[in-house]
Design a protein around this motif. Structure first.
Motif, PDB file in Angstrom:
ATOM      1  N   GLU A   1       0.808  -1.226   0.000  1.00 15.05           N
ATOM      2  CA  GLU A   1       0.000   0.000   0.000  1.00 15.05           C
ATOM      3  C   GLU A   1       0.841   1.275   0.000  1.00 15.05           C
ATOM      4  O   GLU A   1       0.505   2.222  -0.707  1.00 15.05           O
ATOM      5  CB  GLU A   1      -1.004  -0.022   1.145  1.00 15.05           C
ATOM      6  N   PRO A   2       1.938   1.365   0.753  1.00 10.77           N
ATOM      7  CA  PRO A   2       2.778   2.565   0.630  1.00 10.77           C
ATOM      8  C   PRO A   2       3.386   2.731  -0.764  1.00 10.77           C
ATOM      9  O   PRO A   2       3.569   3.864  -1.225  1.00 10.77           O
ATOM     10  CB  PRO A   2       3.878   2.353   1.681  1.00 10.77           C
TER      11      PRO A   2
ATOM     12  N   LYS B   1       0.653   6.836  -6.813  1.00 19.22           N
ATOM     13  CA  LYS B   1      -0.481   7.753  -6.952  1.00 19.22           C
ATOM     14  C   LYS B   1      -0.025   9.204  -6.830  1.00 19.22           C
ATOM     15  O   LYS B   1      -0.480  10.062  -7.580  1.00 19.22           O
ATOM     16  CB  LYS B   1      -1.515   7.441  -5.865  1.00 19.22           C
ATOM     17  N   ASP B   2       0.901   9.471  -5.920  1.00 16.00           N
ATOM     18  CA  ASP B   2       1.361  10.831  -5.677  1.00 16.00           C
ATOM     19  C   ASP B   2       2.283  11.345  -6.769  1.00 16.00           C
ATOM     20  O   ASP B   2       2.572  12.538  -6.812  1.00 16.00           O
ATOM     21  CB  ASP B   2       2.082  10.923  -4.328  1.00 16.00           C
TER      22      ASP B   2
ATOM     23  N   ARG C   1      -8.615   7.826  -4.818  1.00 12.31           N
ATOM     24  CA  ARG C   1      -8.891   7.021  -3.619  1.00 12.31           C
ATOM     25  C   ARG C   1      -7.953   7.458  -2.491  1.00 12.31           C
ATOM     26  O   ARG C   1      -6.753   7.517  -2.677  1.00 12.31           O
ATOM     27  CB  ARG C   1      -8.693   5.550  -3.949  1.00 12.31           C
ATOM     28  N   PRO C   2      -8.479   7.743  -1.288  1.00 12.01           N
ATOM     29  CA  PRO C   2      -7.617   8.237  -0.207  1.00 12.01           C
ATOM     30  C   PRO C   2      -6.798   7.159   0.488  1.00 12.01           C
ATOM     31  O   PRO C   2      -5.965   7.448   1.317  1.00 12.01           O
ATOM     32  CB  PRO C   2      -8.621   8.862   0.771  1.00 12.01           C
ATOM     33  N   GLY C   3      -7.005   5.906   0.174  1.00 11.89           N
ATOM     34  CA  GLY C   3      -6.266   4.816   0.805  1.00 11.89           C
ATOM     35  C   GLY C   3      -7.058   3.534   0.639  1.00 11.89           C
ATOM     36  O   GLY C   3      -8.123   3.519   0.025  1.00 11.89           O
TER      37      GLY C   3
ATOM     38  N   TYR D   1      -6.127   0.489  -0.937  1.00  8.36           N
ATOM     39  CA  TYR D   1      -6.042   0.106  -2.348  1.00  8.36           C
ATOM     40  C   TYR D   1      -6.195  -1.393  -2.552  1.00  8.36           C
ATOM     41  O   TYR D   1      -6.392  -1.846  -3.670  1.00  8.36           O
ATOM     42  CB  TYR D   1      -4.693   0.542  -2.927  1.00  8.36           C
TER      43      TYR D   1
ATOM     44  N   HIS E   1      10.264   9.033  -6.276  1.00  7.73           N
ATOM     45  CA  HIS E   1       9.255   8.011  -5.994  1.00  7.73           C
ATOM     46  C   HIS E   1       9.556   6.743  -6.789  1.00  7.73           C
ATOM     47  O   HIS E   1       9.479   5.632  -6.250  1.00  7.73           O
ATOM     48  CB  HIS E   1       7.854   8.509  -6.345  1.00  7.73           C
TER      49      HIS E   1
ATOM     50  N   THR F   1       0.726   4.233  -2.886  1.00  7.11           N
ATOM     51  CA  THR F   1       0.578   5.649  -2.537  1.00  7.11           C
ATOM     52  C   THR F   1       1.636   6.490  -3.233  1.00  7.11           C
ATOM     53  O   THR F   1       1.347   7.578  -3.732  1.00  7.11           O
ATOM     54  CB  THR F   1       0.681   5.835  -1.013  1.00  7.11           C
ATOM     55  N   ARG F   2       2.863   5.991  -3.300  1.00  4.34           N
ATOM     56  CA  ARG F   2       3.920   6.727  -4.004  1.00  4.34           C
ATOM     57  C   ARG F   2       3.615   6.812  -5.496  1.00  4.34           C
ATOM     58  O   ARG F   2       3.868   7.833  -6.124  1.00  4.34           O
ATOM     59  CB  ARG F   2       5.274   6.072  -3.786  1.00  4.34           C
TER      60      ARG F   2
END
Length: 167
Positions: free
Chosen positions: A49-50, A56-57, A97-99, A101, A69, A53-54
């Protein structure tokens, strides 16, 4: 005592555990769903998941930060194809999505040793869960009587329409 043990060790050495989680993360990114034991699925969820997130960012950051990233995620995965898939397909799709995944669904026990099995999947890539309510509302049960009653009426109207076209 378990002081300071913040993750599951999964009965493996640190190098073996990191290699196994990296391989499972690559398989999850490439195939969008994998089947494994419940303990491994939960450990993989915390691992991947982290990274998502990278990915996505990356779209919301500048060029230098996005390159960082990619380098950080590559240090975890060590696979160029998975990196392309993660940053090219998965990252943009989960952008809003805020988290959360991934989804872990329990399957039951394995026959051989009785281990609890589960599959872990990327949430936005599940076709069965992504159906819209409108599509489900269109599918209604119809009785057989109404279809049989409508069929002769439609058959009688068809020749009448053909006669009108002929004139």
């Amino acid at each position: 005592m378990r002081h300071g043990k913040k993750f599951k060790h999964l009965g493996r050495t640190a190098d073996h555990r990191h290699a196994m989680l990296a391989n499972m993360a690559i398989s999850l990114i490439m195939h969008k769903r994998i089947t494994t034991t419940l303990a491994k699925a939960k450990a993989l969820k915390k691992y991947v998941e982290p990274l998502i997130t990278r990915a996505k960012d990356e779209n919301n950051s500048d060029k230098i930060q996005s390159m960082n990233h990619r380098r950080v995620v590559f240090s975890y995965l060590q696979n160029k194809e998975a990196l392309k898939e993660l940053f090219g397909v998965v990252g943009p799709k989960v952008g809003d999505r805020p988290g959360g995944y991934t989804r872990v669904i329990k399957l039951g026990s394995r026959l051989g040793d009785g281990a609890d099995m589960a599959f872990i999947e990327l949430v936005d890539f599940d076709e069965n869960m992504a159906k819209t309510p409108k599509a489900a509302a269109k599918k209604t049960r119809r009785s057989r009587k109404s279809t049989k009653a409508e069929a002769p009426v439609a058959a009688e109207e068809a020749p009448a329409q053909e006669e009108e076209k002929a004139e």
